[in-house]
Design a protein around this motif. Structure first.
Motif, short mmCIF file in Angstrom:
data_model
loop_
_atom_site.label_atom_id
_atom_site.label_comp_id
_atom_site.label_asym_id
_atom_site.label_seq_id
_atom_site.Cartn_x
_atom_site.Cartn_y
_atom_site.Cartn_z
N LEU A 164 85.97 69.80 136.99
CA LEU A 164 84.59 69.33 137.19
C LEU A 164 84.55 67.80 137.15
O LEU A 164 83.84 67.17 137.94
CB LEU A 164 83.67 69.92 136.12
CG LEU A 164 82.16 69.78 136.36
CD1 LEU A 164 81.74 70.54 137.60
CD2 LEU A 164 81.40 70.31 135.15
N ASN A 170 80.31 64.89 142.45
CA ASN A 170 79.13 65.64 142.87
C ASN A 170 79.43 66.37 144.19
O ASN A 170 79.27 65.81 145.28
CB ASN A 170 77.94 64.71 143.04
CG ASN A 170 76.66 65.46 143.37
OD1 ASN A 170 76.64 66.69 143.44
ND2 ASN A 170 75.58 64.73 143.58
N ASP A 181 78.08 73.79 137.26
CA ASP A 181 78.10 72.48 136.61
C ASP A 181 77.43 72.57 135.23
O ASP A 181 77.98 72.09 134.23
CB ASP A 181 77.38 71.47 137.50
CG ASP A 181 77.51 70.04 136.99
OD1 ASP A 181 78.10 69.22 137.70
OD2 ASP A 181 77.00 69.75 135.88
N SER A 228 79.48 72.50 131.70
CA SER A 228 79.10 71.37 130.84
C SER A 228 78.73 71.84 129.44
O SER A 228 79.13 71.23 128.44
CB SER A 228 77.94 70.60 131.47
OG SER A 228 78.34 69.98 132.68
N SER A 287 71.56 69.36 135.29
CA SER A 287 71.76 70.39 136.32
C SER A 287 70.80 71.56 136.11
O SER A 287 70.29 72.13 137.08
CB SER A 287 73.21 70.89 136.29
OG SER A 287 74.09 69.91 136.80
#
Length: 241
Positions: A91, A96, A114, A118, A140
């Motif tokens: 990631l 992006n 995402d 995270s 997100s």
């Protein structure tokens, strides 16, 4: 959709693109064929390069669309196989991906991945890194919520899943359990077996951490059944768990 039919359809598309010399289009479709084949326990290594090699080639040739789809497919697999450490590393490397993978469906799923990755990274990190990862995940999640408010039905169950993981991160067990339950319900109603399985499995991990053996086993068995119904090969299902 059942994986067997999906693999057959993507394989046909990839073959036609090869015949028509549509290499750029073939390199966008190929990562999904490789991902589906892995889940079905089908070896296609002799016929195609693997996903990591695809990312390398795409990066070297500045084919950002191919790189984006290959990384996205890798992230999907890493989440399915609970390889959170590698998913976190990828990631960071990915950046992006929404800039390079056009199509609202893929963009929605990447945004959900995402957020989920995270929040998992936050749980495994010391304080300052934890806050950084949590902030990224919340960003997100807010984007997902904005799409839900605009009527995007593909984002509803994903929002429930990431909301549950945020609640787990914050130690809000009851809220997490309610969100997992909603995620399972919405995914099941919409026939999204892969995400029903994911919601069950994440719920099972939560209950395992809480020492609740009954509900942990229930969600684990439900996850295995959903993955099997989707078409994941039995030994791959066992590897996932």
């Amino acid at each position: 959709r059942p994986l067997e039919g999906l693999q057959r359809e993507i394989h046909t598309c990839v073959s036609i693109m090869s015949q028509l010399n549509l290499e750029a289009h073939r390199m966008v479709a190929l990562p999904y064929l490789l991902a589906v084949a892995k889940l079905r326990g089908v070896d296609v290594a002799e016929e195609y390069m693997d996903l990591e090699a695809m990312v390398k080639v795409a990066s070297e040739t500045s084919n950002m669309a191919s790189r984006g789809h290959a990384i996205f497919a890798q992230l999907e697999l890493m989440v399915i196989f609970k390889d959170w450490k590698r998913a976190t590393e990828l990631l960071i490397e990915a950046g992006n991906l929404r800039l390079y993978i056009p199509g609202h469906f893929v963009g929605v799923r990447f945004t959900a991945l995402d957020a989920l990755i995270s929040f998992k990274a936050a749980r495994a990190s010391p304080f300052f890194a934890r806050m950084k990862w949590k902030k990224r995940g919340v960003k997100s999640m807010k984007l997902l919520r904005s799409w839900v408010k605009k009527g995007n039905g593909n984002a509803v169950h994903l929002l429930h899943i990431v909301s549950a993981e945020l609640a787990v991160l914050e130690g809000k067990g009851k809220r997490a359990e309610d969100s997992f339950k909603s995620a399972v319900k919405v995914a099941a109603r919409n026939g999204l077996l892969q995400d029903k399985a994911l919601a069950h499995r994440l719920a099972g991990d939560h209950y395992t951490a809480q020492g609740n053996t009954f509900w942990a086993n229930y969600h684990k068995e439900s996850s295995q059944q959903a993955y099997s119904d989707w078409g994941v090969k039995l030994d791959v299902v066992e590897e996932i768990e």
